[in-house]
Design a protein around this motif. Structure first.
Motif, PDB file in Angstrom:
ATOM      1  N   ASN A  26      11.287 -32.370  26.225  1.00 38.64           N
ATOM      2  CA  ASN A  26      11.840 -31.826  27.469  1.00 38.64           C
ATOM      3  C   ASN A  26      11.435 -32.651  28.678  1.00 38.64           C
ATOM      4  O   ASN A  26      12.219 -32.822  29.625  1.00 38.64           O
ATOM      5  CB  ASN A  26      11.391 -30.377  27.657  1.00 38.64           C
ATOM      6  CG  ASN A  26      12.074 -29.447  26.649  1.00 38.64           C
ATOM      7  OD1 ASN A  26      13.191 -29.742  26.178  1.00 38.64           O
ATOM      8  ND2 ASN A  26      11.409 -28.336  26.326  1.00 38.64           N
ATOM      9  N   SER A  29      12.345 -37.065  27.923  1.00 42.96           N
ATOM     10  CA  SER A  29      13.559 -37.501  27.197  1.00 42.96           C
ATOM     11  C   SER A  29      14.307 -38.615  27.939  1.00 42.96           C
ATOM     12  O   SER A  29      14.987 -39.436  27.329  1.00 42.96           O
ATOM     13  CB  SER A  29      14.498 -36.306  26.980  1.00 42.96           C
ATOM     14  OG  SER A  29      14.838 -35.720  28.244  1.00 42.96           O
ATOM     15  N   GLU A  30      14.183 -38.669  29.295  1.00 44.72           N
ATOM     16  CA  GLU A  30      14.910 -39.687  30.055  1.00 44.72           C
ATOM     17  C   GLU A  30      14.127 -40.998  30.155  1.00 44.72           C
ATOM     18  O   GLU A  30      14.701 -42.033  30.481  1.00 44.72           O
ATOM     19  CB  GLU A  30      15.217 -39.156  31.468  1.00 44.72           C
ATOM     20  CG  GLU A  30      16.167 -37.967  31.435  1.00 44.72           C
ATOM     21  CD  GLU A  30      16.478 -37.458  32.825  1.00 44.72           C
ATOM     22  OE1 GLU A  30      15.925 -38.031  33.784  1.00 44.72           O
ATOM     23  OE2 GLU A  30      17.239 -36.500  32.928  1.00 44.72           O
ATOM     24  N   ASN A  31      12.823 -40.940  29.878  1.00 41.39           N
ATOM     25  CA  ASN A  31      11.990 -42.147  29.943  1.00 41.39           C
ATOM     26  C   ASN A  31      11.728 -42.602  28.507  1.00 41.39           C
ATOM     27  O   ASN A  31      10.792 -42.156  27.851  1.00 41.39           O
ATOM     28  CB  ASN A  31      10.671 -41.820  30.654  1.00 41.39           C
ATOM     29  CG  ASN A  31       9.861 -43.085  30.947  1.00 41.39           C
ATOM     30  OD1 ASN A  31      10.071 -44.124  30.323  1.00 41.39           O
ATOM     31  ND2 ASN A  31       8.927 -42.977  31.882  1.00 41.39           N
ATOM     32  N   LYS A  32      12.647 -43.453  28.070  1.00 37.64           N
ATOM     33  CA  LYS A  32      12.628 -43.825  26.667  1.00 37.64           C
ATOM     34  C   LYS A  32      11.317 -44.455  26.209  1.00 37.64           C
ATOM     35  O   LYS A  32      10.776 -44.044  25.178  1.00 37.64           O
ATOM     36  CB  LYS A  32      13.799 -44.807  26.371  1.00 37.64           C
ATOM     37  CG  LYS A  32      15.189 -44.212  26.590  1.00 37.64           C
ATOM     38  CD  LYS A  32      15.432 -43.072  25.612  1.00 37.64           C
ATOM     39  CE  LYS A  32      16.857 -42.504  25.811  1.00 37.64           C
ATOM     40  NZ  LYS A  32      17.095 -41.390  24.906  1.00 37.64           N
ATOM     41  N   PHE A  35       8.683 -41.849  26.080  1.00 33.68           N
ATOM     42  CA  PHE A  35       9.018 -40.843  25.061  1.00 33.68           C
ATOM     43  C   PHE A  35       8.632 -41.358  23.667  1.00 33.68           C
ATOM     44  O   PHE A  35       8.026 -40.644  22.861  1.00 33.68           O
ATOM     45  CB  PHE A  35      10.520 -40.537  25.132  1.00 33.68           C
ATOM     46  CG  PHE A  35      10.981 -39.605  24.057  1.00 33.68           C
ATOM     47  CD1 PHE A  35      10.738 -38.236  24.119  1.00 33.68           C
ATOM     48  CD2 PHE A  35      11.658 -40.117  22.947  1.00 33.68           C
ATOM     49  CE1 PHE A  35      11.168 -37.407  23.108  1.00 33.68           C
ATOM     50  CE2 PHE A  35      12.081 -39.277  21.926  1.00 33.68           C
ATOM     51  CZ  PHE A  35      11.844 -37.911  22.010  1.00 33.68           C
TER      52      PHE A  35
END
Length: 431
Positions: A26, A29-32, A35
């Motif tokens: 959650n 997820s946008e910071n690969k 993540f």
């Protein structure tokens, strides 16, 4: 339902990592790159948790295996060190404990085996009781002593057996020691003690027969006294009687008639005293039985015929119960005749007019019974003691000679009043 520590630990790690995975998904997820790094970290954390779980479980599995081996009494299993400090310490302690247990068990087994062999080889009868004071086991000597009834004694209390000896021992306590006579002749020294078995006290009896040793010692003692008395008395009486007879022969004057009669009475008294001492000396001089094959049925019949006149004077009946076939035994006929005459004479003296003496003969037993005056309990144990007599003028010679003859023949014997009221002299002639 209660969860085990193992289940709680697995549940805790699973829930923790599941929550972390959801949070990372959650939040990152946008910071690969972050993540992916977080997921790799969680994967390594899960692997580390699994390894820690295995490390924690290894000692538990080791302890469990060790406990199972101990429960199975298998002291041959030992563990090899793993290279991990805490576990190796536990393995070292366990292996040391197993070595000590194995050595202790071996030592106990060796002691137990030694004690079993010692008890079995003991020349003394040993009766071991269980926790409830019932007979648990007998050693080889005790089985020989009690014979055919030995197997029937297991599981019985002492007062539940039919053996007079064991009945005499019912009130003994641990540490007690006593001498017991079962039939007036057979003598036992009995000691009671105990040992610990599985933390509980168990008692045992040690029974040593003293009969032969006591008889030999007894005979040596009274034999020495009798020989000394006979020597002194006979020497004195011989010289005294010679003087009395010479004096009587010299006194020819009628005025000395009363004196001559008095000297005659003194001479007769000397003769009775000589015969009295001769009776005692007969016990010491009793020869070894000169055995020969003889028909005991004929011997019993002849003696009963000889005693019939004396029995008739007392109005006592002698009844014979003899087998049709001859009972052939190797005995000294003269000595056995003396035994029969003495026993029947004693039976007659115990009888009143109308009483009966029954003589029963089988291949292995000779029973002389009478329904006269019973033997008192306090007298029974002393009947065969040397020179013991219940008669006012008795010397106690008869039963002493009877005892010596039967012992020399290796015949068992007893004299007692049975529960049904008859007094029985029992001679066991097993060869």
């Amino acid at each position: 339902m209660r969860l085990s520590t193992r289940a709680k630990y697995i549940s805790y790690i699973a829930v923790l990592h599941l929550v972390l995975i959801i949070l990372v998904a959650n939040l990152l997820s946008e910071n690969k790159p972050l993540f992916i790094a977080s997921e790799v970290f969680l994967l390594l954390s899960a692997a580390a948790s699994i390894q820690l779980y295995r490390n924690f479980m290894q000692p538990i599995q080791f302890v469990k295996s060790g406990i199972e081996a101990i429960k199975d009494k298998d002291f041959s299993i030992k563990f090899v060190p793993t290279g991990k400090g805490e576990i190796d310490t536990l393995i070292e302690v366990y292996n040391l404990m197993i070595d000590q247990l194995r050595e202790e068990r071996t030592r106990l087994h060796e002691q137990h085996f030694f004690l079993e062999k010692l008890i079995e080889a003991s020349p003394i009868s040993i009766v071991i009781l269980d926790y409830d004071e019932k007979i648990d086991s007998l050693n080889h000597k005790a089985q020989e002593q009690f014979g055919a009834v030995a197997e029937q004694l297991h599981g019985k209390a002492l007062n539940e057996t039919n053996l007079p000896l064991l009945h005499e021992l019912v009130d003994m306590q641990d540490g007690d020691s006593r001498v017991v006579k079962t039939n007036g002749v057979v003598t036992f020294k009995v000691q009671r003690s105990h040992f610990m078995d599985k933390g509980f006290k168990r008692s045992f009896l040690m029974i040593e027969e003293l009969t032969n040793e006591l008889l030999v010692s007894e005979k040596n003692a009274y034999g020495k006294v009798i020989r000394m008395m006979a020597h002194e008395v006979n020497n004195t009486l011989g010289a005294t009687d010679s003087i009395l007879q010479t004096t009587r022969n010299i006194l020819t004057d009628p005025g000395f008639t009363e004196l001559k009669e008095a000297l005659g009475v003194a001479s007769e008294r000397n003769g009775r005293l000589t015969r009295f001492m001769r009776n005692f000396a007969d016990v010491v001089r009793l020869p070894t039985p000169n055995r020969a094959t003889a028909d005991l049925s004929l011997l019993v019949r002849d003696v009963s015929t000889f005693m019939q006149a004396a029995a008739s004077e007392r109005q006592v009946s002698i009844q014979l119960f003899l087998p049709e076939a001859p009972i052939v035994k190797s005995v000294d006929t003269g000595q056995m005749e003396h035994v029969l005459v003495n026993v029947i004479k004693n039976a007659m003296e115990a009888c009143a007019p109308g009483n009966v003496i029954g003589i029963h003969l089988t291949q292995s037993l000779l029973l002389i019974k009478n329904n006269g005056t019973p033997i008192e309990q306090e007298v029974n144990a002393s009947l065969f003691n040397p020179f013991f007599s219940t008669k006012k003028d008795g010397q106690g010679i008869g039963l002493t000679l009877t005892r010596e003859i039967l012992v020399n023949h290796n015949f068992g014997f007893s004299l007692k009043t049975e529960e049904y009221g008859w007094t029985v002299f029992r001679i066991e002639m097993e060869e």
